[in-house]
Design an enzyme around this catalytic site. Structure first.
Site, PDB file in Angstrom:
ATOM      1  N   LYS A  54       3.869   7.298  13.037  1.00 23.73           N
ATOM      2  CA  LYS A  54       3.057   8.036  12.067  1.00 23.73           C
ATOM      3  C   LYS A  54       1.907   8.750  12.774  1.00 23.73           C
ATOM      4  O   LYS A  54       1.618   9.909  12.481  1.00 23.73           O
ATOM      5  CB  LYS A  54       2.515   7.076  10.990  1.00 23.73           C
ATOM      6  CG  LYS A  54       3.602   6.563  10.047  1.00 23.73           C
ATOM      7  CD  LYS A  54       3.110   5.456   9.125  1.00 23.73           C
ATOM      8  CE  LYS A  54       4.250   4.874   8.304  1.00 23.73           C
ATOM      9  NZ  LYS A  54       3.844   3.764   7.428  1.00 23.73           N
ATOM     10  N   GLN A  98      -0.840  -0.514   6.822  1.00 27.76           N
ATOM     11  CA  GLN A  98       0.562  -0.799   7.109  1.00 27.76           C
ATOM     12  C   GLN A  98       0.953  -2.168   6.553  1.00 27.76           C
ATOM     13  O   GLN A  98       0.247  -3.161   6.753  1.00 27.76           O
ATOM     14  CB  GLN A  98       0.810  -0.728   8.637  1.00 27.76           C
ATOM     15  CG  GLN A  98       2.257  -0.884   9.052  1.00 27.76           C
ATOM     16  CD  GLN A  98       3.156   0.242   8.547  1.00 27.76           C
ATOM     17  OE1 GLN A  98       2.718   1.365   8.315  1.00 27.76           O
ATOM     18  NE2 GLN A  98       4.430  -0.055   8.355  1.00 27.76           N
ATOM     19  N   ASP A 121      -0.209   6.587   0.668  1.00 31.31           N
ATOM     20  CA  ASP A 121       1.053   5.857   0.480  1.00 31.31           C
ATOM     21  C   ASP A 121       1.519   5.937  -0.971  1.00 31.31           C
ATOM     22  O   ASP A 121       2.675   5.618  -1.274  1.00 31.31           O
ATOM     23  CB  ASP A 121       0.864   4.377   0.841  1.00 31.31           C
ATOM     24  CG  ASP A 121       1.376   4.035   2.234  1.00 31.31           C
ATOM     25  OD1 ASP A 121       2.369   4.661   2.654  1.00 31.31           O
ATOM     26  OD2 ASP A 121       0.799   3.154   2.875  1.00 31.31           O
TER      27      ASP A 121
HETATM   28  N1  GUN Z   1       5.819  -0.857   5.495  1.00 30.05           N
HETATM   29  C1  GUN Z   1       7.078  -0.420   5.350  1.00 30.05           C
HETATM   30  N2  GUN Z   1       7.108   0.820   4.805  1.00 30.05           N
HETATM   31  C2  GUN Z   1       5.808   1.171   4.599  1.00 30.05           C
HETATM   32  C3  GUN Z   1       5.193   2.334   4.066  1.00 30.05           C
HETATM   33  O1  GUN Z   1       5.825   3.309   3.648  1.00 30.05           O
HETATM   34  N3  GUN Z   1       3.825   2.312   4.041  1.00 30.05           N
HETATM   35  C4  GUN Z   1       3.108   1.245   4.471  1.00 30.05           C
HETATM   36  N4  GUN Z   1       1.782   1.312   4.394  1.00 30.05           N
HETATM   37  N5  GUN Z   1       3.658   0.152   4.971  1.00 30.05           N
HETATM   38  C5  GUN Z   1       5.010   0.114   5.034  1.00 30.05           C
END
Ligand code: GUN
Length: 296
Positions: A54, A98, A121
């Site tokens: 990311k 995350q 998110d």
């Molecule tokens: N863990 C797995 N997928 C995601 C996501 O799309 N966002 C976040 N913040 N954590 C994750």
């Protein structure tokens, strides 16, 4: 005829190019870059990889990203204090924590502390509520990315029997809301679903986010169905496989996503889109209003 491939990697690349151009345009007008704060708690190797991907994607398109790595034993209060700081920081447009979090930290408490307009998110109950009421603002990245990918098929989704396998807060539930917003007839399948095979056989559009390798057998797929595989399962031999038997399903489906190169890149592209939207709604709007006032 085997299914056509839904190429998430290529679409994500073109979305990234468009975002790069927009950001460049804003910089040329004298505005600052968008900025995303990413909080990673602990040292889960998979989370570390996701976060690294990311951050790299942000850098590529001109979005600043600030990675805040906290030790696994950090208290919930300390994380909440950090979120308060980021919420109030006018130089931060988006906040991402995350998941999963260590067991002593309640993810819902953390998610609900993030300002909804910085919740890139799209997991905050406000943003999910907006989606449920067909007035979305920031949308969860994987389901929104899948909707963008489906647009490339030019197939009208209205009225399709859409089945979603897996009902997580991150993918399954918001995916159901996205498909409902497209006027699909939506079915949710989960661990207690009695006859998964039957539900899959009736699906014109199938989205699988169960985290179980090859759970969906290729010969269950309805002729001409669209198959979206969100699964990313690392096997003992190092191979990455989805939740659907790809080669067999390809013989029945009209369109299918590969793993990797299907949904994964679209999740990251949508995170960038959301961060740019948050920046435009928060920082840019205020500064344009301010400039207009000064020029009057
Ligand atoms: N863990 C797995 N997928 C995601 C996501 O799309 N966002 C976040 N913040 N954590 C994750």
């Amino acid at each position: 005829m085997p299914a056509q491939i839904l190429n998430g990697k290529a679409l994500a690349q073109s979305i990234r190019q468009q975002i790069t151009k927009k950001v460049q345009g804003y910089l040329e007008q004298g505005f600052r870059s968008p900025k995303l704060a990413v909080i990673l708690i602990g040292d889960d190797p998979a989370s570390e990889i996701y976060v690294r991907n990311k951050s790299q994607a942000c850098k590529q398109v001109g979005i600043n990203s600030k990675l805040i790595n906290l030790i696994k034993s950090v208290s919930e209060t300390q994380v909440l204090d950090l979120i308060d700081q980021l919420n109030n920081d006018i130089d931060i447009d988006g906040i991402l924590v995350q998941l999963p979090l260590p067991p002593h930290i309640a993810s819902h408490t953390i998610i609900e502390r993030i300002r909804p307009d910085k919740d890139v998110d799209g997991f905050h109950p406000y943003n999910l509520g907006r989606l449920a009421q067909k007035r979305p603002l920031l949308r969860p990245c994987t389901p929104a990315g899948i909707i963008e990918l489906l647009k490339t098929t030019s197939i009208e989704l209205c009225g399709l029997n859409a089945t979603v396998v897996g009902v997580s807060n991150i993918v399954g539930r918001p995916m159901l809301l996205e498909l409902l917003m497209k006027d699909c007839t939506v079915t949710a399948c989960h661990k207690l679903t009695r006859d998964l095979k039957k539900m899959v056989q009736e699906a014109d559009l199938l989205v699988v986010a169960a985290g179980s390798p090859d759970l969906i057998k290729g010969n269950w797929i309805k002729a001409g169905a669209i198959v979206i595989d969100v699964g990313m399962n690392r096997m003992d031999n190092g191979a990455l496989v989805g939740d659907v038997e790809f080669e067999k399903a390809k013989q029945h489906a009209s369109w299918i996503t590969p793993v990797p190169g299907g949904v994964g890149p679209m999740t990251v592209a949508t995170l960038l889109t959301n961060t740019l939207s948050a920046y435009e709604a928060l920082y840019l709007k205020q500064n344009q209003l301010y400039q207009r006032k000064v020029n009057q």
